[in-house]
Each structure stands twice: as C-alpha cells, then as structure tokens.
Design a protein around this motif. Structure first.
Motif, PDB file in Angstrom:
ATOM      1  N   GLY A   4      20.428  -8.956  12.456  1.00 55.84           N
ATOM      2  CA  GLY A   4      21.705  -8.516  11.944  1.00 55.84           C
ATOM      3  C   GLY A   4      21.643  -7.982  10.532  1.00 55.84           C
ATOM      4  O   GLY A   4      22.503  -7.213  10.122  1.00 55.84           O
ATOM      5  N   ASN A   5      20.654  -8.427   9.747  1.00 57.18           N
ATOM      6  CA  ASN A   5      20.542  -8.002   8.368  1.00 57.18           C
ATOM      7  C   ASN A   5      19.525  -6.886   8.178  1.00 57.18           C
ATOM      8  O   ASN A   5      18.995  -6.696   7.100  1.00 57.18           O
ATOM      9  N   GLU A   6      19.189  -6.158   9.225  1.00 61.00           N
ATOM     10  CA  GLU A   6      18.221  -5.069   9.126  1.00 61.00           C
ATOM     11  C   GLU A   6      18.764  -3.964   8.229  1.00 61.00           C
ATOM     12  O   GLU A   6      19.957  -3.683   8.200  1.00 61.00           O
ATOM     13  N   THR A   7      17.870  -3.354   7.498  1.00 57.20           N
ATOM     14  CA  THR A   7      18.242  -2.249   6.624  1.00 57.20           C
ATOM     15  C   THR A   7      17.060  -1.309   6.475  1.00 57.20           C
ATOM     16  O   THR A   7      15.921  -1.698   6.730  1.00 57.20           O
ATOM     17  N   GLN A   8      17.345  -0.086   6.075  1.00 61.86           N
ATOM     18  CA  GLN A   8      16.277   0.888   5.841  1.00 61.86           C
ATOM     19  C   GLN A   8      15.684   0.599   4.472  1.00 61.86           C
ATOM     20  O   GLN A   8      16.297   0.884   3.445  1.00 61.86           O
ATOM     21  N   ILE A   9      14.498  -0.002   4.446  1.00 63.51           N
ATOM     22  CA  ILE A   9      13.917  -0.426   3.177  1.00 63.51           C
ATOM     23  C   ILE A   9      13.041   0.676   2.588  1.00 63.51           C
ATOM     24  O   ILE A   9      12.569   1.566   3.286  1.00 63.51           O
ATOM     25  N   SER A  10      12.862   0.595   1.276  1.00 65.72           N
ATOM     26  CA  SER A  10      12.005   1.566   0.584  1.00 65.72           C
ATOM     27  C   SER A  10      10.933   0.898  -0.248  1.00 65.72           C
ATOM     28  O   SER A  10      10.026   1.566  -0.744  1.00 65.72           O
ATOM     29  N   GLU A  11      11.027  -0.437  -0.417  1.00 63.75           N
ATOM     30  CA  GLU A  11      10.050  -1.121  -1.263  1.00 63.75           C
ATOM     31  C   GLU A  11       9.990  -2.606  -0.944  1.00 63.75           C
ATOM     32  O   GLU A  11      10.909  -3.182  -0.349  1.00 63.75           O
ATOM     33  N   PHE A  12       8.865  -3.225  -1.346  1.00 62.98           N
ATOM     34  CA  PHE A  12       8.673  -4.671  -1.275  1.00 62.98           C
ATOM     35  C   PHE A  12       8.444  -5.192  -2.693  1.00 62.98           C
ATOM     36  O   PHE A  12       8.183  -4.415  -3.616  1.00 62.98           O
ATOM     37  N   LEU A  13       8.500  -6.519  -2.825  1.00 63.18           N
ATOM     38  CA  LEU A  13       8.187  -7.163  -4.096  1.00 63.18           C
ATOM     39  C   LEU A  13       6.962  -8.046  -3.913  1.00 63.18           C
ATOM     40  O   LEU A  13       6.950  -8.946  -3.063  1.00 63.18           O
ATOM     41  N   LEU A  14       5.907  -7.793  -4.694  1.00 61.89           N
ATOM     42  CA  LEU A  14       4.701  -8.605  -4.670  1.00 61.89           C
ATOM     43  C   LEU A  14       4.840  -9.697  -5.724  1.00 61.89           C
ATOM     44  O   LEU A  14       4.826  -9.415  -6.923  1.00 61.89           O
ATOM     45  N   LEU A  15       4.960 -10.948  -5.288  1.00 57.51           N
ATOM     46  CA  LEU A  15       5.199 -12.047  -6.219  1.00 57.51           C
ATOM     47  C   LEU A  15       3.956 -12.426  -7.013  1.00 57.51           C
ATOM     48  O   LEU A  15       4.066 -13.085  -8.057  1.00 57.51           O
ATOM     49  N   GLY A  16       2.778 -12.045  -6.530  1.00 53.97           N
ATOM     50  CA  GLY A  16       1.551 -12.311  -7.268  1.00 53.97           C
ATOM     51  C   GLY A  16       1.054 -13.732  -7.109  1.00 53.97           C
ATOM     52  O   GLY A  16       1.501 -14.476  -6.227  1.00 53.97           O
ATOM     53  N   LEU A  17       0.141 -14.138  -7.994  1.00 56.32           N
ATOM     54  CA  LEU A  17      -0.469 -15.456  -7.909  1.00 56.32           C
ATOM     55  C   LEU A  17       0.335 -16.531  -8.628  1.00 56.32           C
ATOM     56  O   LEU A  17       0.207 -17.704  -8.330  1.00 56.32           O
ATOM     57  N   SER A  18       1.129 -16.133  -9.616  1.00 57.87           N
ATOM     58  CA  SER A  18       1.909 -17.107 -10.373  1.00 57.87           C
ATOM     59  C   SER A  18       3.167 -16.442 -10.920  1.00 57.87           C
ATOM     60  O   SER A  18       3.144 -15.276 -11.314  1.00 57.87           O
ATOM     61  N   LYS A  19       4.238 -17.226 -10.965  1.00 60.50           N
ATOM     62  CA  LYS A  19       5.489 -16.725 -11.521  1.00 60.50           C
ATOM     63  C   LYS A  19       5.618 -17.018 -13.018  1.00 60.50           C
ATOM     64  O   LYS A  19       6.555 -16.552 -13.660  1.00 60.50           O
ATOM     65  N   LYS A  20       4.683 -17.809 -13.555  1.00 58.98           N
ATOM     66  CA  LYS A  20       4.746 -18.187 -14.965  1.00 58.98           C
ATOM     67  C   LYS A  20       4.355 -16.999 -15.854  1.00 58.98           C
ATOM     68  O   LYS A  20       3.251 -16.459 -15.733  1.00 58.98           O
ATOM     69  N   ILE A  21       5.265 -16.623 -16.742  1.00 56.01           N
ATOM     70  CA  ILE A  21       5.037 -15.453 -17.591  1.00 56.01           C
ATOM     71  C   ILE A  21       3.866 -15.669 -18.531  1.00 56.01           C
ATOM     72  O   ILE A  21       3.080 -14.755 -18.796  1.00 56.01           O
ATOM     73  N   GLU A  22       3.693 -16.898 -19.029  1.00 54.50           N
ATOM     74  CA  GLU A  22       2.617 -17.155 -19.999  1.00 54.50           C
ATOM     75  C   GLU A  22       1.223 -17.052 -19.391  1.00 54.50           C
ATOM     76  O   GLU A  22       0.236 -16.889 -20.111  1.00 54.50           O
ATOM     77  N   LEU A  23       1.132 -17.125 -18.052  1.00 56.48           N
ATOM     78  CA  LEU A  23      -0.169 -17.011 -17.385  1.00 56.48           C
ATOM     79  C   LEU A  23      -0.561 -15.572 -17.061  1.00 56.48           C
ATOM     80  O   LEU A  23      -1.718 -15.313 -16.711  1.00 56.48           O
ATOM     81  N   GLN A  24       0.378 -14.635 -17.159  1.00 62.13           N
ATOM     82  CA  GLN A  24       0.110 -13.259 -16.751  1.00 62.13           C
ATOM     83  C   GLN A  24      -1.009 -12.593 -17.564  1.00 62.13           C
ATOM     84  O   GLN A  24      -1.866 -11.916 -16.993  1.00 62.13           O
ATOM     85  N   PRO A  25      -1.048 -12.734 -18.905  1.00 57.34           N
ATOM     86  CA  PRO A  25      -2.168 -12.138 -19.658  1.00 57.34           C
ATOM     87  C   PRO A  25      -3.526 -12.698 -19.246  1.00 57.34           C
ATOM     88  O   PRO A  25      -4.517 -11.963 -19.176  1.00 57.34           O
ATOM     89  N   LEU A  26      -3.574 -14.011 -18.977  1.00 56.09           N
ATOM     90  CA  LEU A  26      -4.823 -14.628 -18.535  1.00 56.09           C
ATOM     91  C   LEU A  26      -5.256 -14.080 -17.183  1.00 56.09           C
ATOM     92  O   LEU A  26      -6.434 -13.745 -16.973  1.00 56.09           O
ATOM     93  N   ILE A  27      -4.308 -13.985 -16.243  1.00 54.79           N
ATOM     94  CA  ILE A  27      -4.621 -13.447 -14.908  1.00 54.79           C
ATOM     95  C   ILE A  27      -5.057 -11.990 -15.016  1.00 54.79           C
ATOM     96  O   ILE A  27      -6.022 -11.576 -14.361  1.00 54.79           O
ATOM     97  N   PHE A  28      -4.369 -11.214 -15.862  1.00 55.01           N
ATOM     98  CA  PHE A  28      -4.726  -9.803 -16.044  1.00 55.01           C
ATOM     99  C   PHE A  28      -6.153  -9.663 -16.570  1.00 55.01           C
ATOM    100  O   PHE A  28      -6.952  -8.882 -16.033  1.00 55.01           O
ATOM    101  N   GLY A  29      -6.491 -10.409 -17.618  1.00 63.78           N
ATOM    102  CA  GLY A  29      -7.831 -10.323 -18.193  1.00 63.78           C
ATOM    103  C   GLY A  29      -8.912 -10.785 -17.222  1.00 63.78           C
ATOM    104  O   GLY A  29      -9.978 -10.166 -17.125  1.00 63.78           O
TER     105      GLY A  29
END
Length: 317
Positions: A4-29
C-alpha cells in the motif's frame, strides 16, 4: 509487507557502519588507507607479472586477473562510501544502487571462479607435472578466464535485473555501507519470493561447486605430496601452492564468518561490520600474501622498485 505504501523512488540512504558523527573521520581515514593499499598492492602485482617474462605462466596469469578483480571489487563500494562520509550525505540514487549491486555481484562471483581455477592449476602442476604445459596451454587458460567472466556476468545481470522488477516502500534506509542485495530486497513491498529463491540457489550453487572443486584439488595435491620421497621435494611442491591456499582460506573463512555472524545476531549493523572482512580486508591482504610467500613475485617487485628509484634519481638529477 503490504504494497500500500509503494512509491516511485529515486534514491536510497546508506546508513554506513556507524551513526556516531565523531567516528566518521576515523572510519574515513581507515577505509581510505585500506583502499589505497589495495589498489597500489594489486597494481604492483599486475605490473610485476606483465613485466617479467619468467612470470608469463598460467599461475601468474590467473594471479594478475585476481589482482585486477580485487581492485574492481573494492572500487565498487569504497569510493562511494568515502564520498558519502566526506560530503555528509548518505544518499545513493536508485540507478546507482542497482549498478553497485550488479558490479559487486560480478566481481564477487569472478573472485570465486578465479580461486577455483587457480586451485585446478595447482592440481595439474603438482599431480600431472609432465603434462602441465600441454593441459594448461594459453588457449585453455584464456578459455577458463573467458568462461569465468561470462558466468559472472550472467549471474550478476540476472540478479540485478530481478531487483529492477521490485516495488519499494517509503522506508528506503539500507543499514549497510553499500547496496548489499539482500538488504535492498528486504526493503521491497512487492513479493520477493522469486528473488530469494534465485539468490539462495545461486549462492549455494556457486559456493558449493567452487568449494568442492577447491577441496578436491587440494585433497589430490596433499595425496601427491605425501608420495614424494624427499623432504626438499615436498617443501617445493607445498610452497608452490601455499600462497593460493592462504588466499582461499582467508576468503572463505571471512565470508563464512560474515554469514554465521549475521545469522547468529540477526543484526544488519553487525552484518555490515563483518562484511568489511571479505569486501575490503581480503583484497588488501592478497598482494601481501603473494609477495611475502612467493620469491618470484618478490624478485620482480624488487626489480620494479629499483627501476622506479633509478628513474626518480635521474629525473631529480
């Protein structure tokens, strides 16, 4: 899930390995370092094999193909992940997600086929040494590589096209750092029974055939090595396949570990973290395993590095 909730989608969201903002630079490096090591290490293997006439043999032909596949395998997922972290944007387009699924399956399947073909090559070299050059001639090697590519393309094309037939709901968050096909299928509102059957059948078929071929080859290899009388002969025979056996063990153990961890915890986040092992760590370690355990590769790499240093000195001079 009701459609019932079907829709024509154009994108997804990749949540990644962690939602913690302070860990993002470490994961990136960390992931940037591993990606660069993977690309540079495998490029050096390809360059060493192509530049040294002594390495123009079936074993190193398949090794250079494996290095190329490893580069493409990591390049399918890591650059997009790094971009998302850098821009603080988790979006991946619908077309980009389907494309990522296609190429991820393509290179993952190709890795499985190459490991199986390389096991067969070692089986022929050790169990039938007098007929090795006849059995593993250039035409046969090219045919094995071509068949591996064709089967990989067919598998990835079939499964990615089946994802295109699905309808998706408004919940478009993928708890992963790339568009992993099982996670994407779970988001669908339409019936996924056929997708699940095809995915399960392909996984079991490819995994069982590959693992059976590898285990059979090495059982015959071990049997042949045991019949060798001299200790030096046994060591030489074993050392010729030790690198490949290490790579096979690493790939299958990490992939099995991912399956068991995800099945045991039922956590998408745990599955995403565990999948780093076979998607990133294994392709990064393969060049080290072959360069550390193979004197021919080490000799070729030393010659390439020496030439690079000499050229650099001439340029600076």
């Amino acid at each position: 899930m009701e459609p019932g909730n079907e829709t024509q989608i154009s994108e997804f969201l990749l949540l990644g390995l962690s939602k913690k903002i302070e860990l993002q630079p470490l994961i990136f490096g960390l992931f940037l370092s591993m990606y660069l090591i993977t690309v540079i290490g495998n490029l050096l293997i390809i360059l060493a094999v192509s530049s040294d006439p002594h390495l123009h043999t079936p074993m190193y032909f398949f090794l250079s193909n494996l290095s190329f596949v490893d580069i493409c395998f990591t390049s399918t997922t890591i650059p997009k992940m790094l971009k998302n972290i850098q821009t603080e944007n988790k979006v991946i387009t619908y077309g980009g997600c389907i494309t990522q699924i296609h190429f991820f399956l393509l290179f993952a399947t190709m890795e499985i086929f190459l490991l199986t073909v390389m096991a067969y090559d070692r089986f022929v070299a050790i169990c039938h040494p007098l007929h090795y050059t006849i059995i593993m001639n250039p035409w046969v090697c090219g045919l094995l590589a071509l068949m591996s590519w064709m089967m990989s393309v067919l598998n990835s094309l079939l499964q990615s096209l089946m994802v295109l037939w699905l309808s998706f709901c408004t919940d478009l968050e993928i708890p992963h750092f790339f568009c992993e096909i099982t996670q994407v299928v779970q988001l669908a509102c339409s019936d996924t029974f056929l997708n699940d059957i095809v995915l399960y059948f392909a996984s079991v078929l490819l995994g069982s055939v590959s693992l059976t071929g590898i285990l059979y080859s090495y059982s015959r290899i071990v049997s042949s090595i045991r019949r060798i009388s001299s200790a030096q002969g046994k060591y030489k025979a074993f050392s010729s396949c030790a690198s490949h056996l290490s790579v096979v063990s690493l790939f299958y153990c990490t992939a099995l570990g991912v399956y068991l961890s995800s099945a045991g915890t039922h956590s998408s986040q745990s599955s995403a973290t565990a999948s780093v092992m076979y998607t990133v760590v294994t392709p990064m370690l393969n060049p080290f395993i072959y360069s550390l355990r193979n004197k021919d590769i080490r000799r070729a790499l030393r010659r390439i590095i020496g030439m690079a240093l000499y050229t650099g000195q001439l340029f600076l001079g």
